[in-house]
Design a protein around this motif. Structure first.
Motif, PDB file in Angstrom:
ATOM      1  N   THR A 268      -1.872 126.920  45.794  1.00 38.06           N
ATOM      2  CA  THR A 268      -1.379 128.293  45.692  1.00 38.06           C
ATOM      3  C   THR A 268      -2.549 129.209  45.977  1.00 38.06           C
ATOM      4  O   THR A 268      -3.711 128.824  45.783  1.00 38.06           O
ATOM      5  CB  THR A 268      -0.832 128.596  44.281  1.00 38.06           C
ATOM      6  N   GLY A 269      -2.268 130.415  46.426  1.00 33.46           N
ATOM      7  CA  GLY A 269      -3.409 131.263  46.701  1.00 33.46           C
ATOM      8  C   GLY A 269      -3.089 132.690  47.045  1.00 33.46           C
ATOM      9  O   GLY A 269      -2.013 133.018  47.537  1.00 33.46           O
ATOM     10  N   ALA A 270      -4.061 133.537  46.770  1.00 31.30           N
ATOM     11  CA  ALA A 270      -4.102 134.923  47.194  1.00 31.30           C
ATOM     12  C   ALA A 270      -5.570 135.237  47.465  1.00 31.30           C
ATOM     13  O   ALA A 270      -6.444 134.388  47.259  1.00 31.30           O
ATOM     14  CB  ALA A 270      -3.520 135.842  46.126  1.00 31.30           C
ATOM     15  N   VAL A 271      -5.865 136.442  47.919  1.00 32.50           N
ATOM     16  CA  VAL A 271      -7.249 136.775  48.269  1.00 32.50           C
ATOM     17  C   VAL A 271      -8.179 136.630  47.066  1.00 32.50           C
ATOM     18  O   VAL A 271      -9.282 136.091  47.168  1.00 32.50           O
ATOM     19  CB  VAL A 271      -7.326 138.204  48.837  1.00 32.50           C
ATOM     20  N   ALA A 272      -7.729 137.073  45.908  1.00 32.53           N
ATOM     21  CA  ALA A 272      -8.614 137.083  44.739  1.00 32.53           C
ATOM     22  C   ALA A 272      -8.751 135.720  44.085  1.00 32.53           C
ATOM     23  O   ALA A 272      -9.770 135.436  43.438  1.00 32.53           O
ATOM     24  CB  ALA A 272      -8.110 138.097  43.717  1.00 32.53           C
ATOM     25  N   LYS A 273      -7.745 134.855  44.241  1.00 33.58           N
ATOM     26  CA  LYS A 273      -7.800 133.563  43.561  1.00 33.58           C
ATOM     27  C   LYS A 273      -6.921 132.553  44.284  1.00 33.58           C
ATOM     28  O   LYS A 273      -5.800 132.860  44.679  1.00 33.58           O
ATOM     29  CB  LYS A 273      -7.329 133.713  42.107  1.00 33.58           C
ATOM     30  N   ALA A 274      -7.446 131.344  44.443  1.00 36.00           N
ATOM     31  CA  ALA A 274      -6.680 130.259  45.053  1.00 36.00           C
ATOM     32  C   ALA A 274      -6.923 128.984  44.254  1.00 36.00           C
ATOM     33  O   ALA A 274      -8.002 128.790  43.673  1.00 36.00           O
ATOM     34  CB  ALA A 274      -7.084 130.060  46.511  1.00 36.00           C
ATOM     35  N   GLU A 275      -5.913 128.121  44.218  1.00 36.92           N
ATOM     36  CA  GLU A 275      -6.031 126.869  43.471  1.00 36.92           C
ATOM     37  C   GLU A 275      -5.551 125.695  44.323  1.00 36.92           C
ATOM     38  O   GLU A 275      -4.540 125.788  45.016  1.00 36.92           O
ATOM     39  CB  GLU A 275      -5.208 126.926  42.177  1.00 36.92           C
ATOM     40  N   LEU A 276      -6.304 124.621  44.244  1.00 39.44           N
ATOM     41  CA  LEU A 276      -5.948 123.364  44.896  1.00 39.44           C
ATOM     42  C   LEU A 276      -5.857 122.289  43.819  1.00 39.44           C
ATOM     43  O   LEU A 276      -6.736 122.197  42.959  1.00 39.44           O
ATOM     44  CB  LEU A 276      -7.011 122.946  45.918  1.00 39.44           C
ATOM     45  N   SER A 277      -4.802 121.466  43.884  1.00 43.15           N
ATOM     46  CA  SER A 277      -4.657 120.367  42.937  1.00 43.15           C
ATOM     47  C   SER A 277      -4.707 119.047  43.692  1.00 43.15           C
ATOM     48  O   SER A 277      -3.977 118.857  44.684  1.00 43.15           O
ATOM     49  CB  SER A 277      -3.330 120.476  42.171  1.00 43.15           C
ATOM     50  N   TYR A 278      -5.553 118.143  43.218  1.00 39.32           N
ATOM     51  CA  TYR A 278      -5.742 116.836  43.857  1.00 39.32           C
ATOM     52  C   TYR A 278      -5.490 115.716  42.862  1.00 39.32           C
ATOM     53  O   TYR A 278      -5.677 115.893  41.649  1.00 39.32           O
ATOM     54  CB  TYR A 278      -7.186 116.680  44.344  1.00 39.32           C
ATOM     55  N   ILE A 279      -5.088 114.567  43.394  1.00 35.04           N
ATOM     56  CA  ILE A 279      -5.243 113.336  42.650  1.00 35.04           C
ATOM     57  C   ILE A 279      -6.244 112.473  43.396  1.00 35.04           C
ATOM     58  O   ILE A 279      -6.308 112.491  44.639  1.00 35.04           O
ATOM     59  CB  ILE A 279      -3.910 112.599  42.432  1.00 35.04           C
ATOM     60  N   ILE A 280      -7.061 111.740  42.650  1.00 36.14           N
ATOM     61  CA  ILE A 280      -8.123 110.899  43.203  1.00 36.14           C
ATOM     62  C   ILE A 280      -7.835 109.471  42.757  1.00 36.14           C
ATOM     63  O   ILE A 280      -7.544 109.234  41.577  1.00 36.14           O
ATOM     64  CB  ILE A 280      -9.508 111.317  42.687  1.00 36.14           C
TER      65      ILE A 280
END
Length: 409
Positions: A268-280
């Motif tokens: 998810t994301g916008a200019v001020a904040k973005a998030e990435l979710s991963y599994i490893i």
């Protein structure tokens, strides 16, 4: 076997999709509704110690019918279905005596194609249950539930088959990684157990990934784009840079067997904040550590380039490879392997490219390999199950119980 398919179709009619955003257990009310139904059925079968606890876990006991000591063996399955596709208003399709070719899934426009799913070519002459192309089926893991209950019902109805204590348990929220969290091993009472949560006939698994989850949060700086020069830090762009720094060949779609991966599963994301979710994922514990260190190094590399903005990385271990807890008890694997051979099933010992409740239970003191259900293409609208494979799973469960008693004489 008469009630096996009937049971399965009844269970898939319950919407039990779990919800990782809800911290309650179970995470959805549908799981509790199914649990109540299962409790009624176990009581009607006349099993002992039938318990549905406040967290939605079910346990029951088929007592030993011999007068000598036999190890107590457990069989475990989970009630929830994956969040990846809807499990509401499942409309199963029965394909009798499949003879090959494409299978049209209702009016959805979706088709099962052997070229895409080559397992279909091995199932000619078998009867299949598919979806209608709008939901998942729920064979993961309601096939396992139906198989365990059918096997226990068969043992109870045929007391000439000698067995020790058979402990059965059904868990909530396995698909969101919480199935073993509140599992009461002491109350369950088994010396070891098997999850009936695998795929094609013959699968026998006692290795799984070491697993972690990673959350990347990028903090940017938002300024009106008309006056943004040398001021704006676009968090979306930085998040995209981070993803491009991940090895493109080490993803689920590019790996198999014992190969690990990094998997970006949401963003998810916008200019001020973005998030990435991963599994490893990695089968080697040191390999998992190396992957976590690699991600940390990439976050630090990006931070070193930023005068404003910041990349934050949070990594949480999820579960570990059950091999180190099961391998010291080779008789558990041999018992399941011999049961398959006795049932004319060729054992296919392979690693799980994922995890089961058994991984967590093994580290909690209950060694717990995984056995097939006869299902395919879990977590999506192309999921299907072989009725013939389900019957073979029932036979293997019964034979495990029988052989354990014979071995104990």
């Amino acid at each position: 076997m008469d009630n096996l398919v009937e049971r399965f179709l009844r269970y898939v009619s319950f919407d039990t999709q779990s919800n990782g955003a809800n911290k309650q257990c179970p995470s959805t009310e549908g799981q509790r509704v199914l649990a109540k139904q299962i409790k009624i059925e176990l009581l009607e079968l006349g099993l002992d110690d039938v318990i549905l606890d406040e967290n939605g876990y079910i346990s029951a006991l088929l007592p030993s019918n011999v007068d000598f000591d036999v190890p107590a063996i457990g069989f475990v399955a989970h009630m929830d279905t994956a969040p990846d596709a809807s499990g509401k208003e499942v409309k199963p399709q029965l394909i009798n005596n499949y003879q090959g070719g494409e299978i049209v899934l209702g009016d959805s426009g979706e088709v099962l194609i052997p070229a895409q799913y080559p397992d279909l070519d091995k199932l000619h002459g078998q009867s299949l249950i598919t979806t209608d192309g709008t939901t998942l089926l729920g064979a993961d893991n309601k096939a396992g539930i139906a198989e365990i209950i059918t096997a226990v019902a068969y043992l109870k109805a045929n007391p000439y088959i000698k067995h020790g204590d058979i402990c059965i348990g059904f868990t909530p929220d396995e698909e969101i990684g919480r199935g073993a969290n509140l599992f009461n091993i002491e109350r369950f009472g088994a010396d070891w157990a098997y999850t009936i949560d695998g795929g094609p006939v013959g699968e026998l698994e006692y290795e799984n990934f070491n697993a972690a989850s990673a959350k990347v949060t990028v903090h940017g700086v938002n300024v009106h784009p008309g006056t943004a020069k040398n001021k704006m830090v676009n968090a979306i762009n930085i998040a995209a840079q981070f993803q491009m720094m991940m090895p493109s060949e080490e993803t689920p779609e590019c790996t198999e067997g014992y190969e690990g991966f990094y998997h970006l599963n949401s963003m998810t994301g916008a200019v001020a904040k973005a998030e990435l979710s991963y599994i490893i994922r990695d089968f080697d514990r040191n390999g998992l550590q190396s992957r976590k260190a690699f991600m940390q190094a990439q976050a630090e590399a990006l931070n070193s380039q930023l005068s404003n903005g910041h990349v934050e990385l949070q990594i949480t271990d999820s579960y570990y490879n059950m091999r180190e807890m099961v391998e010291p008890h080779p008789h558990i694997i041999e018992l399941a392997k011999q049961a398959m051979i006795d049932c004319d099933v060729e054992p296919n010992i392979k690693p799980i490219r994922g995890g089961t409740d058994g991984a967590r239970l093994s580290f909690m003191g209950l060694p717990c390999p995984n056995i097939f259900t006869g299902g395919y293409n879990f977590h999506g609208i192309h999921e299907f199950v072989s009725i013939d494979g389900m019957k073979q799973a029932v036979n293997v469960i019964v034979k495990i119980a029988e052989n354990a008693a014979q071995n104990a004489k």
